[in-house]
Design a protein around this motif. Structure first.
Motif, mmCIF file in Angstrom:
data_model
loop_
_atom_site.group_PDB
_atom_site.id
_atom_site.type_symbol
_atom_site.label_atom_id
_atom_site.label_comp_id
_atom_site.label_asym_id
_atom_site.label_seq_id
_atom_site.Cartn_x
_atom_site.Cartn_y
_atom_site.Cartn_z
ATOM 1 N N ALA A 97 0.727 -1.219 -0.004
ATOM 2 C CA ALA A 97 0.001 0.037 0.158
ATOM 3 C C ALA A 97 0.710 1.183 0.225
ATOM 4 C CB ALA A 97 -1.032 -0.096 1.018
ATOM 5 N N GLU A 100 2.494 1.540 -3.607
ATOM 6 C CA GLU A 100 1.327 2.285 -4.357
ATOM 7 C C GLU A 100 1.074 3.646 -4.097
ATOM 8 O OE1 GLU A 100 -3.338 1.000 -5.297
ATOM 9 O OE2 GLU A 100 -2.739 1.081 -3.377
ATOM 10 N N GLU A 104 2.102 6.401 -6.857
ATOM 11 C CA GLU A 104 0.975 7.617 -7.314
ATOM 12 C C GLU A 104 1.665 9.035 -7.266
ATOM 13 O OE1 GLU A 104 -1.959 6.581 -4.809
ATOM 14 O OE2 GLU A 104 -2.938 5.211 -6.130
ATOM 15 N N SER A 138 0.743 -0.547 -11.791
ATOM 16 C CA SER A 138 -0.285 -1.690 -12.115
ATOM 17 C C SER A 138 0.392 -2.977 -11.311
ATOM 18 C CB SER A 138 -0.425 -1.722 -13.632
ATOM 19 O OG SER A 138 -0.726 -0.589 -14.410
ATOM 20 N N ARG A 141 -0.151 -2.843 -7.675
ATOM 21 C CA ARG A 141 -1.727 -3.044 -7.459
ATOM 22 C C ARG A 141 -2.247 -4.471 -7.596
ATOM 23 N NH1 ARG A 141 -3.879 2.723 -10.059
ATOM 24 N NH2 ARG A 141 -3.599 3.840 -8.284
ATOM 25 N N GLU A 142 -1.341 -5.053 -8.565
ATOM 26 C CA GLU A 142 -2.015 -6.726 -8.693
ATOM 27 C C GLU A 142 -1.431 -7.385 -7.700
ATOM 28 O OE1 GLU A 142 -0.667 -9.107 -12.252
ATOM 29 O OE2 GLU A 142 -1.314 -7.171 -13.370
ATOM 30 N N LYS A 144 -0.940 -6.094 -4.316
ATOM 31 C CA LYS A 144 -1.692 -5.980 -3.396
ATOM 32 C C LYS A 144 -3.020 -6.497 -3.243
ATOM 33 C CE LYS A 144 -3.771 -1.612 -1.493
ATOM 34 N NZ LYS A 144 -4.237 -0.507 -2.119
ATOM 35 N N PHE A 145 -3.782 -6.692 -4.516
ATOM 36 C CA PHE A 145 -5.003 -7.418 -4.485
ATOM 37 C C PHE A 145 -4.786 -8.814 -4.178
ATOM 38 C CE2 PHE A 145 -7.838 -10.051 -7.174
ATOM 39 C CZ PHE A 145 -9.118 -9.348 -6.762
#
Length: 150
Positions: A97, A100, A104, A138, A141-142, A144-145
């Motif tokens: 997180a 990420e 950003e 990206s 985020r993958e 993290k998911f």
């Protein structure tokens, strides 16, 4: 196109990459997943290369030393990674997180630099790096998911 504005923008990119390099290195040292350790360390190395590319332009074309000090915000961000790691039951997810959030921030700085004041050859370098940063976001985020689903 003011040289000062170009130099200031390049200093901002150096700082962003310096912060990202340190942040990813620290994240790689604190994350549990061996796969993510490797990926985050490689992202740290990538940001060192990005920083080097921008520094080279400053040295060569603007005769600037490209010395940038670590910002307070980056130190706080890396401390936050450590803090979250110490409190969170799901360390990897908390670290991802923060990665990420860092990406950003980098994208915001990069897109802000692309306001038409840079010479085209520098814009090309910045755009190429921005594409790779967006790809890294990206990927983060993958991961993290996936960590959230586990």
């Amino acid at each position: 196109m003011s040289n000062k504005k170009i130099i200031d923008s390049l200093h901002d990119l150096i700082q962003v990459n310096q912060e990202s390099e340190k942040g990813y290195k620290e994240a790689s040292e604190n994350i549990n997943s061996k796969e993510l350790k490797t990926i985050l360390y490689r992202l740290s190395q990538q940001r060192a290369l990005f920083r080097g590319e921008v520094e080279e332009v400053l040295h060569k074309d603007y005769r600037d030393s490209a010395e940038v000090k670590d910002s307070l915000a980056s130190k706080i961000h890396r401390t936050w990674i450590d803090f979250k790691k110490s409190l969170s039951k799901d360390d990897d997810e908390a670290i991802l997180a923060e990665c990420e959030r860092g990406e950003e921030h980098a994208i915001k700085k990069y897109t802000g630099t692309l306001d038409g004041h840079l010479p085209s050859y520098i814009e090309e370098i910045v755009n190429q790096q921005l594409i790779l940063i967006r790809g890294a976001l990206s990927q983060i985020r993958e991961f993290k998911f996936e960590a959230d689903q586990a």
